[in-house]
Design an enzyme around this catalytic site. Structure first.
Site, PDB file in Angstrom:
ATOM      1  N   VAL B  25       0.832  -1.215   0.000  1.00 41.71           N
ATOM      2  CA  VAL B  25       0.000   0.000   0.000  1.00 41.71           C
ATOM      3  C   VAL B  25       0.865   1.263   0.000  1.00 41.71           C
ATOM      4  O   VAL B  25       1.781   1.391   0.804  1.00 41.71           O
ATOM      5  CB  VAL B  25      -0.959  -0.024   1.219  1.00 41.71           C
ATOM      6  CG1 VAL B  25      -1.620   1.331   1.438  1.00 41.71           C
ATOM      7  CG2 VAL B  25      -2.030  -1.098   1.020  1.00 41.71           C
ATOM      8  N   GLU B  26       0.528   2.191  -0.921  1.00 44.41           N
ATOM      9  CA  GLU B  26       1.252   3.466  -0.964  1.00 44.41           C
ATOM     10  C   GLU B  26       0.480   4.593  -0.283  1.00 44.41           C
ATOM     11  O   GLU B  26       1.037   5.608   0.097  1.00 44.41           O
ATOM     12  CB  GLU B  26       1.513   3.861  -2.425  1.00 44.41           C
ATOM     13  CG  GLU B  26       2.501   2.950  -3.128  1.00 44.41           C
ATOM     14  CD  GLU B  26       2.671   3.326  -4.601  1.00 44.41           C
ATOM     15  OE1 GLU B  26       2.525   4.517  -4.944  1.00 44.41           O
ATOM     16  OE2 GLU B  26       2.925   2.408  -5.401  1.00 44.41           O
ATOM     17  N   CYS B  27      -0.832   4.416  -0.205  1.00 45.69           N
ATOM     18  CA  CYS B  27      -1.678   5.489   0.313  1.00 45.69           C
ATOM     19  C   CYS B  27      -2.760   4.916   1.218  1.00 45.69           C
ATOM     20  O   CYS B  27      -3.482   3.992   0.826  1.00 45.69           O
ATOM     21  CB  CYS B  27      -2.306   6.231  -0.878  1.00 45.69           C
ATOM     22  SG  CYS B  27      -3.476   7.504  -0.408  1.00 45.69           S
ATOM     23  N   LYS B 246      -3.258   0.188  -4.891  1.00 45.94           N
ATOM     24  CA  LYS B 246      -2.160   0.535  -3.970  1.00 45.94           C
ATOM     25  C   LYS B 246      -2.672   1.401  -2.819  1.00 45.94           C
ATOM     26  O   LYS B 246      -1.907   2.076  -2.119  1.00 45.94           O
ATOM     27  CB  LYS B 246      -1.059   1.304  -4.726  1.00 45.94           C
ATOM     28  CG  LYS B 246      -0.403   0.521  -5.847  1.00 45.94           C
ATOM     29  CD  LYS B 246       0.733  -0.322  -5.308  1.00 45.94           C
ATOM     30  CE  LYS B 246       1.450  -1.049  -6.439  1.00 45.94           C
ATOM     31  NZ  LYS B 246       2.363  -2.080  -5.908  1.00 45.94           N
TER      32      LYS B 246
END
Lengths: 306, 306
Positions: B25-27, B246
Site C-alpha cells: 500500500v502506498e496510500c 495501492k
C-alpha cells in the site's frame, strides 16, 4: 388498441353514474384534508352535500390520516365549521395508533414515545396508555459535547411517529434510541403521506417525512396504521356492519385514500379538490385508478339537483 | 463445507499480514469519526501510528462523510488534537457536494439551499456558489395558518442535505418546495450514514436521517456524493496519481467506508473502534467483508513495534 390500463381508466362523475353510485352505496367514507376542508377552510358545497347524503339514509364516516388531532378534537373542528359529526363517526390515524396497541395487547406498564401532535397523546390516554414526548419536547435541544449522555426511558416499548411540525433532533434521537436500544420496542407510523395541505395555499411535508427520518436513522420499517393500511376497517365494520362493497371511499390522494378503498374492497371516488390534479391522475406513470373522479364532493349534490 | 462467504471472511490484522499490507500500500485513506476520533476525543495511539506511516513514506488521506465542517475546519480540528494534516489531505462530503456542482457546471447565478452545517456553506462559497439556509435557518419557525404563503427563492437550483442537528420544519419545507417546484432543481445528499458518534458515548441520527426525511416529502432519491459513492475518488486520483489497488481504505463502517473502498478497488481495513462490533461484522446477515479487521489503527503501530 389501447392497453388495458387506458381501457379501464376511471370515469368522471356524471348524471348517469351518480344515481348508480347512490343506489349501490350504504356508507360513504370521507377523507378530510382536501375533501372536506383545506387547512381551516371548508371546501365549497360540503355542508349541503353531507346533509343530502344523510337525508338519503347514507352512513357517513370520516377517515383521516392527519394524526395531529384526536377524534374529540376532530368533532370540535367539524362543529366549528358548522357540520354535525360525532366522535364515533371519525377514524383518525391517531385513534388507529392507540387501537393498534390495544388490539396487540401492548403492556399498559410500558410507555409510548410520540413524535407527533397532541392528538396521538390524547388517544393513547383514552386507551389507557402512557405517552411521552410530543408537544412537550418541541423546544428541547441537545448538547453534542464530549461525555454528554442522552438519557432515555428504558420502559418505552413503542414509538409512534406522525406529522410533527415541531420535529427536532432531540425527538429524532429519543425515538431512534428507543427503537435501537429498548428490547422489543416497536415502531408505528400513523401514516406515510408525503405531503399535506397544512394551509389552504400550499402543500407541506407530511407524516411520511418524519416517518422516513426515523427509518433513516433506525434502518427499520414501521407498522403503518393509517391509510392505505386497512387496519381501521375492522373497527369500522364492527360498528357499522356494512359489507365493504356497499361502501365508497372518497379521497383526494391516490396512494392513501384510493389505495385504502381498493385494499378494503370499497368503491372509490377521487376528488380533485386536494393534492391530486387531473393530469397526475391521467399520467401514464400513475397505476392507481379510482372507479370515478370528480372536482369536489359538491358535484354529487349539483348533479342530483340539476 | 462452509459457504463461500464464510471461507472468504476477512482476517484479523496480524504479525503476518501487517507487513504485506504495508509493503503493498502506498496510500492510506482514513475515515475520521470512529477511526481517528470519537466526537472531540482522539482515539488511543492515533498520532504515533500516523507519524509512523508518514515516516515510511505512505501518503495519508482523510475521507469523511461528516459534512458539518469544511476542509479548512477539519485541518484546524486535526491541529487542535495535535496532528498535522493539510487541507489538501482532507476529502469531506461538504467538499464533495461543492465539487459535484462544479464538475456538473451548476450555473453560478443559481443558488443552493442547504439543510446541514456551516461546512457545506463554506465549501460552496470557496467553489464560487451562493448558499442559503444552513445555520441561519436553525431558529426559523413556520405558521400553519390559513392564507400563510411559504415564500421560497425560485432561483434555487440545488438542495444539499447533510447532517443537521438543527433540523426543523421550516428547513424541511424549504428544501422540499425547491425540489418539488423549482424546475430542474437537483437533490444532493452529502451521505446517508444512519447514525454517527456525534459524542463519545453514543450514536446519534446521521445525515441518513435528514436525507430520508427529504426523500419522504419529495418522493425523490438524491445524488449521493460522500461514501460509498466513489465521486471523490477522481479528485483523489488527480492529486495523488496512485492506482487504487495501492490504496487501503480504513474505516469503522461497513456500508460506507468498506463499501467505498471496495467500490473503488482499494484494499480495505475495518477498525472496531467506531460503530461496528465484531459480532455485527461476523453476523450472517452482513454481506460486506473487509480484507482485514482490527480493533483500532494503533494496532498497526503495536504490531510493527512488537
Amino acid at each position: 388498441m389501447g392497453d388495458n390500463k387506458s381501457t379501464t381508466a376511471c370515469q368522471p362523475l356524471s348524471l348517469t353514474n351518480v344515481n348508480t353510485l347512490l343506489d349501490s352505496v350504504e356508507c360513504f367514507l370521507f377523507d378530510c384534508d382536501g375533501v372536506i376542508w383545506k387547512g381551516d377552510t371548508l371546501i365549497d358545497g360540503v355542508p349541503q352535500t353531507l346533509e343530502m347524503l344523510r337525508s338519503k339514509g347514507k352512513k357517513l364516516v370520516f377517515v383521516t390520516n392527519n394524526s395531529t388531532k384526536s377524534r374529540k378534537q376532530y368533532a370540535h373542528k367539524f362543529q366549528s365549521l358548522g357540520i354535525q359529526v360525532t366522535e364515533e363517526e371519525i377514524f383518525s390515524s391517531s385513534f388507529a395508533a392507540a387501537m393498534y396497541l390495544k388490539v396487540n395487547e401492548f403492556p399498559p406498564e410500558k410507555k409510548v414515545y410520540v413524535i407527533g401532535g397532541e392528538g396521538i397523546l390524547e388517544e393513547l390516554k383514552l386507551a389507557g396508555f402512557t405517552g411521552l414526548g410530543g408537544p412537550e419536547d418541541a423546544k428541547k435541544t441537545v448538547q453534542l459535547k464530549a461525555n454528554t449522555l442522552f438519557e432515555h426511558d428504558k420502559s418505552v416499548g413503542a414509538v409512534v411517529v406522525g406529522l410533527d411540525p415541531y420535529l427536532n433532533y432531540y425527538k429524532l434521537q429519543y425515538g431512534t434510541i428507543c427503537i435501537r436500544e429498548n428490547p422489543g420496542c416497536i415502531f408505528i407510523a400513523t401514516n406515510r403521506d408525503a405531503t399535506g395541505n397544512m394551509t389552504d395555499l400550499q402543500e407541506w411535508p407530511g407524516a411520511g417525512c418524519m416517518v422516513a427520518a426515523v427509518c433513516g436513522s433506525t434502518q427499520k420499517e414501521p407498522i403503518v396504521v393509517g391509510k392505505p393500511s386497512t387496519f381501521l376497517m375492522d373497527f369500522l365494520q364492527k360498528q357499522y356492519k356494512i359489507p365493504t362493497d356497499k361502501m365508497c371511499m372518497v379521497g383526494d390522494r391516490l396512494d392513501t385514500d384510493i389505495l385504502f378503498g381498493q385494499n378494503a374492497g370499497c368503491k372509490t371516488l377521487l376528488v380533485l379538490s386536494g393534492v391530486t390534479s387531473k393530469s397526475t391522475l391521467q399520467d401514464p406513470s400513475n397505476h392507481i385508478q379510482p372507479d370515478i373522479y370528480t372536482n369536489q364532493i359538491s358535484d354529487i349534490f349539483d348533479l342530483l339537483n340539476s
